[in-house]
Design an enzyme around this catalytic site. Structure first.
Site, PDB file in Angstrom:
ATOM      1  N   CYS A 141     -24.611  31.225 -20.788  1.00 18.26           N
ATOM      2  CA  CYS A 141     -25.206  31.107 -20.225  1.00 18.26           C
ATOM      3  C   CYS A 141     -23.946  30.299 -19.786  1.00 18.26           C
ATOM      4  O   CYS A 141     -24.514  28.528 -20.503  1.00 18.26           O
ATOM      5  CB  CYS A 141     -26.634  30.715 -20.212  1.00 18.26           C
ATOM      6  SG  CYS A 141     -27.691  29.088 -19.690  1.00 18.26           S
TER       7      CYS A 141
ATOM      8  N   CYS B  73     -26.121  25.992 -18.910  1.00 16.79           N
ATOM      9  CA  CYS B  73     -26.570  25.721 -21.059  1.00 16.79           C
ATOM     10  C   CYS B  73     -25.776  24.729 -21.476  1.00 16.79           C
ATOM     11  O   CYS B  73     -26.141  23.567 -21.957  1.00 16.79           O
ATOM     12  CB  CYS B  73     -26.889  26.540 -21.514  1.00 16.79           C
ATOM     13  SG  CYS B  73     -28.146  28.174 -21.399  1.00 16.79           S
TER      14      CYS B  73
END
Length: 304
Positions: free
Chosen positions: A74, A77
């Protein structure tokens, strides 16, 4: 504890995608900052389904715990996690950052209603009281944390550890732990046990409604549910199943609106069935969900 943080949902999340993940290294403990009482142990921890009850539910009775749902694949993230870790260290233990790898712990992500990552949720006293999603700028994260800490200070009189003055109910703790690891039968049983001891307990009622909602949805074939609802808009059971599915997938506003529309155009037993189910869904979501209040008003307008 007030729920005013619960409506903060920001863009920038990516949908969940099952791919291998490697947890990032956790930061070590830091000295207390601004006079706050430091938490015992490190201020950034990795949490698993096995450790959730101890590391999050129990610990949140002493100090706010901020959950960071992430995955190694991600991109957003990788922008947000360092910001959260930096602020956790800077705040010196006034709150704990608990990192959850969604690939390694899918049950936790499901139980928390995570649809996209990064997702951040604040847990105090065993309850999620605020959340946001997406790679948020540091200044906005700082503001969100400041609101969280101010709310906790107001609710506990500003005394470190005051949130733990009242021991958590063991049945509720067992139910939350079971829900976190995806054992919905055990969660429902524990919530019912709590209601046997304390009929009308609001946390147990909401928790039981959530567990039962997830149990229903787990038995669904999503494609069949959607096809049945589309084929016959007047099928009350299809409308109810579609609403359950929508809530489980994170679209509580759309799910509630769809079932309210069914109530508006129906009559007789089908209308009563849909209305009763809406009340159950309001209980499962609780008033912390921003979709509940407008849906209640729409239902009242449809009925009277």
């Amino acid at each position: 504890m007030p729920d005013s943080l619960g409506g903060l949902r920001l863009a920038g999340a990516v949908p969940l995608d099952p791919k291998p993940a490697t947890p990032p290294p956790a930061a070590g403990p830091a000295p207390a900052a601004n006079g706050a009482a430091p938490a015992a142990g490190p201020v950034v921890i990795d949490v698993t389904e096995a450790s959730f009850a101890t590391d999050v539910v129990s610990r949140s009775m002493q100090v706010p715990v901020v959950l960071d749902f992430w995955a190694s694949w991600c991109g957003p993230c990788k922008q947000l996690s360092p910001v959260l870790e930096k602020l956790a260290v800077a705040d010196g233990g006034s709150w704990i950052l608990a990192k959850v790898d969604v690939d390694a712990n899918p049950g936790l992500a499901q139980a928390a209603g995570v649809q996209g990552i990064p997702a951040v949720k604040a847990v105090v006293g065993g309850r999620i009281i605020g959340e946001f999603t997406g790679a948020v700028p540091e200044r906005e994260v700082r503001s969100w944390l400041d609101q969280l800490l101010a709310m906790v200070a107001e609710a506990t009189g500003g005394l470190p550890g005051a949130a733990a003055a009242e021991a958590p109910d063991p049945q509720l703790s067992a139910a939350e732990a079971a829900l976190a690891r995806g054992d919905l039968d055990a969660a429902a049983q524990a919530y019912r046990a709590r209601l046997d001891e304390a009929p009308g307990d609001p946390e147990a009622l909401t928790g039981l409604a959530r567990a039962e909602l997830l149990r229903r949805v787990n038995a669904f074939d999503p494609a069949l549910v959607r096809a049945r609802a589309a084929a016959d808009p007047d099928d009350v059971e299809a409308a109810i199943a579609a609403a359950d599915l929508g809530i489980a997938e994170g679209d509580s506003a759309g799910a509630l609106a769809g079932l309210v529309a069914f109530v508006r155009r129906s009559s007789g037993p089908e209308r009563d069935r849909a209305r009763a189910h809406l009340v159950d869904l309001f209980q499962a979501l609780s008033d912390a969900d921003p979709a509940v209040a407008p849906a209640r008003r729409s239902l009242a307008a449809a009925l009277f």
